[in-house]
Enzyme design. Sequence first.
Site, short mmCIF file in Angstrom:
data_model
loop_
_atom_site.label_atom_id
_atom_site.label_comp_id
_atom_site.label_asym_id
_atom_site.label_seq_id
_atom_site.Cartn_x
_atom_site.Cartn_y
_atom_site.Cartn_z
N LYS A 114 -21.01 1.12 -1.45
CA LYS A 114 -19.35 0.45 -2.34
C LYS A 114 -18.82 0.90 -3.57
O LYS A 114 -19.44 1.25 -4.16
CB LYS A 114 -19.98 -0.91 -2.40
CG LYS A 114 -18.57 -1.49 -1.67
CD LYS A 114 -18.59 -2.48 -0.25
CE LYS A 114 -17.43 -2.54 -0.06
NZ LYS A 114 -17.59 -3.80 1.74
P1 NAD Z 1 -7.91 -8.12 2.51
O1 NAD Z 1 -7.42 -7.24 1.10
O2 NAD Z 1 -6.98 -7.46 3.44
O3 NAD Z 1 -6.91 -9.40 2.03
C1 NAD Z 1 -8.09 -10.45 1.20
C2 NAD Z 1 -6.91 -12.41 1.12
O4 NAD Z 1 -8.09 -12.35 0.23
C3 NAD Z 1 -5.72 -11.96 0.94
O5 NAD Z 1 -5.20 -12.70 1.47
C4 NAD Z 1 -5.72 -12.31 -0.61
O6 NAD Z 1 -4.67 -13.33 -0.95
C5 NAD Z 1 -6.99 -13.03 -0.55
N1 NAD Z 1 -7.90 -14.37 -1.97
C6 NAD Z 1 -7.97 -12.92 -3.12
N2 NAD Z 1 -8.55 -13.74 -4.35
C7 NAD Z 1 -8.36 -14.70 -3.57
C8 NAD Z 1 -8.92 -16.18 -3.63
N3 NAD Z 1 -9.50 -16.02 -5.41
N4 NAD Z 1 -8.82 -17.24 -3.43
C9 NAD Z 1 -8.82 -17.52 -1.71
N5 NAD Z 1 -7.70 -16.54 -1.29
C10 NAD Z 1 -8.48 -15.26 -2.32
O7 NAD Z 1 -9.15 -7.92 2.75
P2 NAD Z 1 -10.37 -8.25 3.46
O8 NAD Z 1 -10.28 -6.51 3.98
O9 NAD Z 1 -9.83 -8.96 4.71
O10 NAD Z 1 -11.53 -8.16 4.03
C11 NAD Z 1 -11.77 -9.36 3.10
C12 NAD Z 1 -13.26 -9.99 3.16
O11 NAD Z 1 -14.41 -9.13 3.88
C13 NAD Z 1 -13.35 -9.04 1.59
O12 NAD Z 1 -14.83 -10.43 0.94
C14 NAD Z 1 -14.47 -7.70 2.56
O13 NAD Z 1 -15.35 -7.03 1.64
C15 NAD Z 1 -14.70 -8.63 3.32
N6 NAD Z 1 -14.88 -7.23 5.48
C16 NAD Z 1 -13.42 -6.62 4.85
C17 NAD Z 1 -14.28 -5.42 5.85
C18 NAD Z 1 -12.71 -4.88 6.88
O14 NAD Z 1 -13.10 -4.41 7.48
N7 NAD Z 1 -11.63 -4.94 5.80
C19 NAD Z 1 -15.11 -5.42 6.76
C20 NAD Z 1 -16.13 -6.10 6.51
C21 NAD Z 1 -15.85 -7.04 5.37
#
Ligand code: NAD
Length: 429
Positions: A114
């Site tokens: 990561k």
């Molecule tokens: P993203 O950037 O598309 O979305 C992130 C969201 O979190 C946004 O809506 C943002 O406003 C919100 N956010 C940020 N800080 C915040 C806070 N302090 N309080 C509330 N909301 C907040 O990211 P994503 O890809 O959707 O990833 C989200 C989570 O899922 C992360 O933990 C990531 O590691 C995990 N994840 C993502 C994937 C993927 O395929 N994208 C896969 C597995 C896990």
Amino acid sequence: MEAVSAKKAQNRQGMYKVVMEQFEHAADVMGLDPGVRKILGQTNNEIVVHFPVKLDDGTIEVFTGYRVQHNNALGPYKGGLRYHPTVDIDSARALAIWMTWKTSLAGLPYGGGKGGIEIDPKLYSLGELERITRRFTYALGDNIGPDLDIPAPDVNTNSQIMAWIADTFSSTKSPSTRFSNLHVVTGKPLGAGGLEGRDRATGYGVVTTLKAWAERRNETLKGKRYIVQGFGNVGYWTSYFMALEGAVLVGVQDAGGTLQNPDGIDPEALNTYVEANNRSVAGFKGGAVMEPADFFGIDCDIVVPAALGNQITARNAGTIKAKVVAEGANGPTDTEGEAILRGMGVEIIPDILCNSGGVIGSYIEWLQNKRAEYWKMDEVLKMISEKITTAFTSVVNTAVEFNTDWRTSAYIVALRRLEKAYKERGIFP
Ligand code: NAD
């Protein structure tokens, strides 16, 4: 200097402590081989790069990027890149370690890695983000590669950023290898070698695990009320598939705002709004504004954290009214928060199982590029569903075998596979 340190301290997420507590606990419960425990308790490689980029106004800024490679006993390192002010060595380590468990649990031929850049991407133009991404890729050099370490999207990174990485990586290699390097990253746009359905893979997986959870209770998701923290890739696509199951979104929170509506928020209307309003739910009229600190206490059946780590803690876990927490985010529940939830009888579908649809989708994209194939959306979703359902069943059965919770049993399934790999292969030299 003091102001910088204070900012860094405030940004620190403390996820490394959590992942290590989870690991030590599972290793104790299963009696993990002591040698393997030593190996897995450390990261293999930690790469920190500082690189300059010329901004639009002609000034030069130096950025700090990270790539942590935790373990590759089962295959190349695999895991996302995050662009966020909280990115530091601690969070990159923690997230890399979770990836090792996740890929092992899903039965994929990958290890865990990561990384990302300590940056608030909202402060930069698209052109600047492209130059930052390309220069970061160049700085990582041959520390990533299609058979070595394969990044993917995470918080604030998307398919466009993956396309820039793939293009930069390939452009610095011999032209004859251009297409054999396409799979240096996954989560690319369709025209750049991406996979149909990779965009929705994580949310689809989250809902697949929730369906399996409901089935165990002889229930369905129809009419179930849920809240989502984070309305980005994972939060939106989870809501999309929850709507198909007839579940009702009654609260949403992102970095910009917190809304609730007991009669239901329309995920599609919200998504259209978010796309047009700087990716924020703030100002959306389909829900009432509420105090951010009260969010997890909204009356509902299901909580889906899909934002950052350490969001459910001793501070708010006791307010949760839901029956289950489905961890779309990585590391959203800390150790104290988890103990409180367990005491209240709230089930947790652990992150390394719940959000593994994303890395399973990435695996299919990698295979597709390797074999010069194109997979169809229904084939992709079917494979994700099969792999996640198999992992879910193993987690449930292992929890019975060890009389333990689902997080610990998910770790045990993952650690057993790693332990077997080390035992059969031995340690060089
Ligand atoms: P993203 O950037 O598309 O979305 C992130 C969201 O979190 C946004 O809506 C943002 O406003 C919100 N956010 C940020 N800080 C915040 C806070 N302090 N309080 C509330 N909301 C907040 O990211 P994503 O890809 O959707 O990833 C989200 C989570 O899922 C992360 O933990 C990531 O590691 C995990 N994840 C993502 C994937 C993927 O395929 N994208 C896969 C597995 C896990």
